[in-house]
Write an enzyme that holds these catalytic residues in place. Structure first.
Site, PDB file in Angstrom:
ATOM      1  N   PHE A  17      31.289 -15.035  65.144  1.00 43.46           N
ATOM      2  CA  PHE A  17      31.531 -16.012  64.086  1.00 43.46           C
ATOM      3  C   PHE A  17      32.461 -17.133  64.498  1.00 43.46           C
ATOM      4  O   PHE A  17      32.424 -18.219  63.924  1.00 43.46           O
ATOM      5  CB  PHE A  17      32.118 -15.311  62.848  1.00 43.46           C
ATOM      6  CG  PHE A  17      33.561 -14.887  63.008  1.00 43.46           C
ATOM      7  CD1 PHE A  17      34.605 -15.779  62.804  1.00 43.46           C
ATOM      8  CD2 PHE A  17      33.876 -13.590  63.373  1.00 43.46           C
ATOM      9  CE1 PHE A  17      35.929 -15.389  62.971  1.00 43.46           C
ATOM     10  CE2 PHE A  17      35.191 -13.186  63.538  1.00 43.46           C
ATOM     11  CZ  PHE A  17      36.227 -14.099  63.332  1.00 43.46           C
ATOM     12  N   SER A  94      33.582  -8.052  70.029  1.00 43.15           N
ATOM     13  CA  SER A  94      34.646  -7.080  70.236  1.00 43.15           C
ATOM     14  C   SER A  94      34.285  -6.088  71.346  1.00 43.15           C
ATOM     15  O   SER A  94      33.111  -5.880  71.672  1.00 43.15           O
ATOM     16  CB  SER A  94      34.917  -6.312  68.946  1.00 43.15           C
ATOM     17  OG  SER A  94      33.816  -5.465  68.633  1.00 43.15           O
ATOM     18  N   CYS A 149      38.877 -15.236  71.824  1.00 47.61           N
ATOM     19  CA  CYS A 149      39.171 -14.283  72.898  1.00 47.61           C
ATOM     20  C   CYS A 149      40.077 -14.884  73.964  1.00 47.61           C
ATOM     21  O   CYS A 149      40.505 -14.173  74.879  1.00 47.61           O
ATOM     22  CB  CYS A 149      37.882 -13.746  73.515  1.00 47.61           C
ATOM     23  SG  CYS A 149      36.835 -15.019  74.228  1.00 47.61           S
ATOM     24  N   GLU A 248      44.041  -5.629  70.248  1.00 50.82           N
ATOM     25  CA  GLU A 248      43.657  -6.984  69.866  1.00 50.82           C
ATOM     26  C   GLU A 248      43.748  -7.119  68.348  1.00 50.82           C
ATOM     27  O   GLU A 248      43.199  -6.301  67.610  1.00 50.82           O
ATOM     28  CB  GLU A 248      42.233  -7.298  70.327  1.00 50.82           C
ATOM     29  CG  GLU A 248      41.807  -8.716  70.001  1.00 50.82           C
ATOM     30  CD  GLU A 248      40.433  -9.069  70.534  1.00 50.82           C
ATOM     31  OE1 GLU A 248      40.261 -10.187  71.038  1.00 50.82           O
ATOM     32  OE2 GLU A 248      39.534  -8.215  70.438  1.00 50.82           O
TER      33      GLU A 248
END
Length: 347
Positions: A17, A94, A149, A248
């Protein structure tokens, strides 16, 4: 003997997204240029962006059937992974999902490149250019509301750096206006949804429970009345083993760790299971080279807060930040979307 690269067939892109136009553009243009057809499966949270991108590609003259789009969630992904016509899978998302896609694609005899999560460190040495270091960290940690990221989520302060760095960091972070992206003067927008907001709140709670020092609480910032908003959040005295240091967060939460030497800072970076990005701010060429040589990350920044590679170079995550052997972009992408054919002739 002659050798040439040939297309592999139907390729699939599964995109996140957070960059709904850019990440598909890492994939399908190169695949199509190499002679393949492509099926794009964007995040169901932002599918309108991908649909418009595909529409524009056809307006520009792309023949029917070359670039295709499907929407949906995990069931659609699993269907594509098992489909006999699909030859290659590109993914950004992820780490848990990347592991699943990589393993499932391999089980079905397909090649895969899976760009995954990160826990990116930024090392600040005492001799750093102070303004550049503050600007670089602020942009890296809070740009895109930390939802990328290549977000810097841990800053490692070396020696006496905290004395000047922390006050200036807090001043800059407090000056960021959190608002709707379309609002004039907006410095940081919302998280993607309420589930992300709950995750970030949980990360803040974990930092408090683990004994880190909460210097700036984004939950108490000036926020719009409705929406998935949280302000810049900064913790000090974060140590290895804390969730803040290991996991994360994918939100605007910055953790400060302290080390006495560059060697100790590099060791702290290298303890992470991730290896996407690592950054150093310094005026020393010797220390910069030592860092770039020893740090275990695929993308290294020297006085650069977000060292995103130019398109000629691959997006080169290491460790749990990438699953596969050929990365996106650059020469790696051409190799990924083609096969090498050798012809040996005698006349």
């Amino acid at each position: 003997s002659t050798g040439d690269r040939v297309p592999i067939g139907v390729c699939v892109g599964i995109t996140p997204f957070n960059f709904p136009v850019m990440v598909p553009l890492w994939m399908w243009p190169i695949a199509v240029a190499c002679g393949n057809t492509f099926v794009l499966k964007p995040s169901e949270k932002v599918s309108a962006c991908a649909a418009r991108e595909v529409e524009l590609a056809h307006v520009a003259g792309l023949p029917p059937g070359v670039l295709n789009m499907v929407s949906g969630g995990p069931a659609v992904v699993d269907h594509l992974l098992a489909h006999p016509d699909v030859r290659a899978i590109s993914f950004v998302g992820s780490t848990p999902v990347a592991r699943h896609i990589y393993a499932t694609a391999a089980a079905h005899g397909k090649r895969a490149q899976c760009m995954a999560g990160a826990k990116n460190h930024m090392v600040i040495l005492p001799d750093a250019n102070r303004d550049a270091a503050i600007d670089g960290v602020i942009g890296s940690a809070f740009g895109n509301t930390g939802q990328r990221c290549l977000a810097g989520s841990v800053v490692v302060l070396v020696g006496d750096t905290p004395g000047w760095f922390i006050p200036q960091l807090l001043e800059a972070a407090r000056a960021i206006r959190v608002d709707r992206g379309s609002a004039p003067g907006c410095g940081m927008g919302p998280l993607i949804d309420d589930a992300a907001l709950a995750r970030v709140h949980g990360a803040i709670d974990s930092g408090i429970e683990d004994g880190a020092t909460l210097l700036l609480d984004g939950r108490t910032a000036t926020l719009p009345a409705s929406g998935s908003f949280v302000g810049p959040t900064i913790f000090d005295n974060v140590r290895p083993g804390m969730r803040l240091a290991e996991e994360e967060i994918f939100g605007p939460v910055l953790s400060i760790m302290r080390e006495e030497t560059l060697g100790a800072a590099i060791a702290t970076v290298n303890r992470s299971t991730y290896g996407n990005m690592a950054v150093i701010f310094t005026s020393s060429g010797h220390d910069a080279r030592a860092f770039a040589t020893r740090v275990q990350a695929g993308m290294v920044g020297i006085n650069v807060g977000v060292p995103a590679p130019m398109a000629v170079f691959p997006f080169a995550g290491w460790k749990s930040s990438f699953f596969g052997s050929l990365h996106a972009n650059g020469e790696d992408a051409v190799r990924f979307y083609t096969e090498y054919r050798i012809t040996v002739s005698r006349w």
